[in-house]
Design a protein around this motif. Structure first.
Motif, PDB file in Angstrom:
ATOM      1  N   ALA A 260       0.788  -1.251   0.050  1.00 14.53           N
ATOM      2  CA  ALA A 260       0.010   0.040  -0.118  1.00 14.53           C
ATOM      3  C   ALA A 260       0.786   1.228   0.004  1.00 14.53           C
ATOM      4  O   ALA A 260       0.397   2.310  -0.419  1.00 14.53           O
ATOM      5  CB  ALA A 260      -0.984   0.071   1.175  1.00 14.53           C
ATOM      6  N   GLY A 261       1.928   1.141   0.553  1.00 16.90           N
ATOM      7  CA  GLY A 261       2.692   2.535   0.625  1.00 16.90           C
ATOM      8  C   GLY A 261       1.992   3.494   1.476  1.00 16.90           C
ATOM      9  O   GLY A 261       1.338   3.467   2.505  1.00 16.90           O
ATOM     10  N   GLY A 262       1.762   4.801   0.666  1.00 14.39           N
ATOM     11  CA  GLY A 262       1.100   5.899   1.055  1.00 14.39           C
ATOM     12  C   GLY A 262      -0.207   5.783   1.065  1.00 14.39           C
ATOM     13  O   GLY A 262      -1.172   6.382   1.710  1.00 14.39           O
ATOM     14  N   GLY A 263      -0.809   4.749   0.255  1.00 14.27           N
ATOM     15  CA  GLY A 263      -2.285   4.528   0.331  1.00 14.27           C
ATOM     16  C   GLY A 263      -3.134   5.042  -0.901  1.00 14.27           C
ATOM     17  O   GLY A 263      -4.293   5.064  -0.841  1.00 14.27           O
ATOM     18  N   GLY A 264      -2.161   5.851  -1.871  1.00 18.62           N
ATOM     19  CA  GLY A 264      -2.926   6.383  -2.872  1.00 18.62           C
ATOM     20  C   GLY A 264      -3.848   5.423  -3.591  1.00 18.62           C
ATOM     21  O   GLY A 264      -4.927   5.602  -3.975  1.00 18.62           O
ATOM     22  N   LYS A 265      -3.286   4.264  -4.125  1.00 16.29           N
ATOM     23  CA  LYS A 265      -4.285   3.334  -4.954  1.00 16.29           C
ATOM     24  C   LYS A 265      -5.358   2.706  -3.923  1.00 16.29           C
ATOM     25  O   LYS A 265      -6.460   2.460  -4.351  1.00 16.29           O
ATOM     26  CB  LYS A 265      -3.240   2.199  -5.328  1.00 16.29           C
ATOM     27  CG  LYS A 265      -2.658   2.747  -6.623  1.00 16.29           C
ATOM     28  CD  LYS A 265      -1.744   1.510  -7.055  1.00 16.29           C
ATOM     29  CE  LYS A 265      -0.875   2.224  -8.475  1.00 16.29           C
ATOM     30  NZ  LYS A 265       0.256   3.092  -7.963  1.00 16.29           N
ATOM     31  N   ALA A 266      -5.063   2.518  -2.556  1.00 17.83           N
ATOM     32  CA  ALA A 266      -6.046   2.074  -1.636  1.00 17.83           C
ATOM     33  C   ALA A 266      -7.080   3.051  -1.613  1.00 17.83           C
ATOM     34  O   ALA A 266      -8.500   2.721  -1.776  1.00 17.83           O
ATOM     35  CB  ALA A 266      -5.435   2.118  -0.539  1.00 17.83           C
TER      36      ALA A 266
END
Length: 419
Positions: A260-266
């Motif tokens: 997820a990393g920073g969550g942009g795609k989530a």
């Protein structure tokens, strides 16, 4: 600050980077030590520095750096990742410096160097005789230097990009466009555009995604916009939005964003009606996700690695895996110079491991969605082919490759399904 003073600040910052300081750290140190500089000054200095980082080789060559100069530390990367760069032959005795790099930048842009290097105020000192000698000669720049392409990676990029090689490498030398994603669960794109226009921010629809707006003017005002503060928009590249658009059947689906990393795609997945769960091998990367999700009006539970086996089944597992980032070198230019054959091989191994991990989490009807922001086939189509060869119970699905010539970053996505 005058234009000349901004150039001198960029020169001093580049000297710090040449000495081994990470680019962001060097820029922050300059800003903290220059309280007199306004936001426009800080932005201009940053732009100069990052323009040079994107065009490191060509700036050095145009600035008179000799091909046989001592090995150069690559800008803004760890000491263990430092590599040498080569430039075309120039008058002997040239040494790498922020001044030479800025001269090379100005020479390529066609600016009046004498007017800017005038020795007045806080600007750069007047040109030396040696510098005038460099500028008096017609530059003889090798093709890969002109494209700011690492020599060792050029054969692979040529093979993988084909006729797109030169246009893509040229595109990677320029600043990346600014995009926002409209959270269409909370706002209409037309309404957002109108509101932003009232704040001096011009945004246009972009063909890569129906949720993407290309900000063509006033981008630095976005941080203070109400639309960003209340979650109606997010900063996200248009190509990143496009790969999410490819995932069908998201309404009500249980989706795991595995990297997820920073969550942009989530957040983009949740805006399409999915029930999204976020995971990352480094949970610290997701620190801001709960607050961003709350602003966007969605819930994105964060799962630890230990939680994953019990959290399923998932309808879709998305993995935007660690990669070379070659598709986004405009945004992170030091990554271009830091990449080595050894690191690339390590990344390919990591990607294969992640594919096997998410396959182990998949149920009978789970779709796996593999995503990278790289241009290299060894991280893209070859990786999927190798996964399918290891796992005969899976079959290929939709794929898409985007390059910076399509308008956004370079991205690759492929879906695989149970056979």
């Amino acid at each position: 600050m005058t234009p000349s003073a901004r150039l001198q600040a960029a020169i001093e910052t580049l000297d710090q980077i040449i000495g081994g300081a990470p680019a962001e750290k060097a820029l922050t140190a300059w800003a903290r030590g220059s309280r007199f500089a306004g936001s426009g000054d800080r932005a201009a200095v940053r732009d100069h520095v990052f323009d040079v980082l994107r065009m490191w080789r060509s700036c050095a060559a145009h600035g008179g750096i000799a091909a046989d100069a001592a090995p150069v530390q690559m800008p803004g990367v760890a000491e263990t990742e430092m590599r040498s760069i080569t430039t075309t032959e120039t008058p002997p005795g040239g040494t790498l410096s922020g001044r030479a790099l800025i001269l090379g930048l100005l020479r390529q842009s066609g600016d009046d160097v004498d007017a800017l290097f005038n020795g007045q105020g806080h600007g750069p000192a007047t040109l030396t005789m040696a510098e005038r000698g460099v500028l008096a000669q017609a530059p003889d720049i090798a093709p890969l230097v002109a494209l700011d392409c690492p020599d060792w990676l050029a054969p692979t990029l040529r093979a993988d990009l084909g006729e797109d090689f030169s246009p893509v490498m040229e595109a990677l030398r320029s600043r990346a466009p600014v995009f926002i994603r409209v959270n269409t669960a909370r706002a209409a794109a037309a309404d957002v555009r109108a509101e932003l226009a009232q704040q001096g921010i011009t945004a246009q629809p972009h063909p890569l995604s129906p949720t993407a707006l290309h900000v063509t003017d006033g981008a630095r005002r976005l941080r203070a916009s109400a639309a960003l503060a209340d979650g109606r928009i997010e900063m996200q590249d248009a190509a990143s939005q496009a790969v999410v658009d490819m995932i069908e059947g998201l309404q009500g689906a249980r989706v795991l964003d595995f990297c997820a990393g920073g969550g942009g795609k989530a957040l983009a997945l949740a805006a399409k009606g999915a029930q999204v769960f976020a995971h990352d091998a480094n949970p610290a990367r997701m620190a801001d996700l709960p607050a961003r999700a709350a602003r966007a009006g969605v819930s994105v539970p964060v799962l630890s690695t230990a939680d994953l086996p019990q959290a399923g089944p998932f309808d879709v597992i998305v993995a935007d895996v660690p990669c070379s980032g070659s598709g986004s070198w405009r945004r992170a230019p030091t990554a271009k110079w830091a990449l080595t054959p050894e690191r690339l091989a390590e990344l390919v191994e990591i990607q294969a491991g992640i594919l096997d991990q998410i396959a182990a989490l998949a149920g009978p009807k789970t779709r796996l969605v593999y995503i990278t922001c790289t241009l290299l086939a060894c991280e893209n189509a070859d990786q999927i082919a190798a996964f399918l060869a290891r796992n005969p119970g899976w079959r290929p699905g939709a794929t898409r490759r985007l390059t910076p010539c399509d308008g956004g970053d370079g991205f690759f996505t492929a879906q695989v399904h149970r056979a």
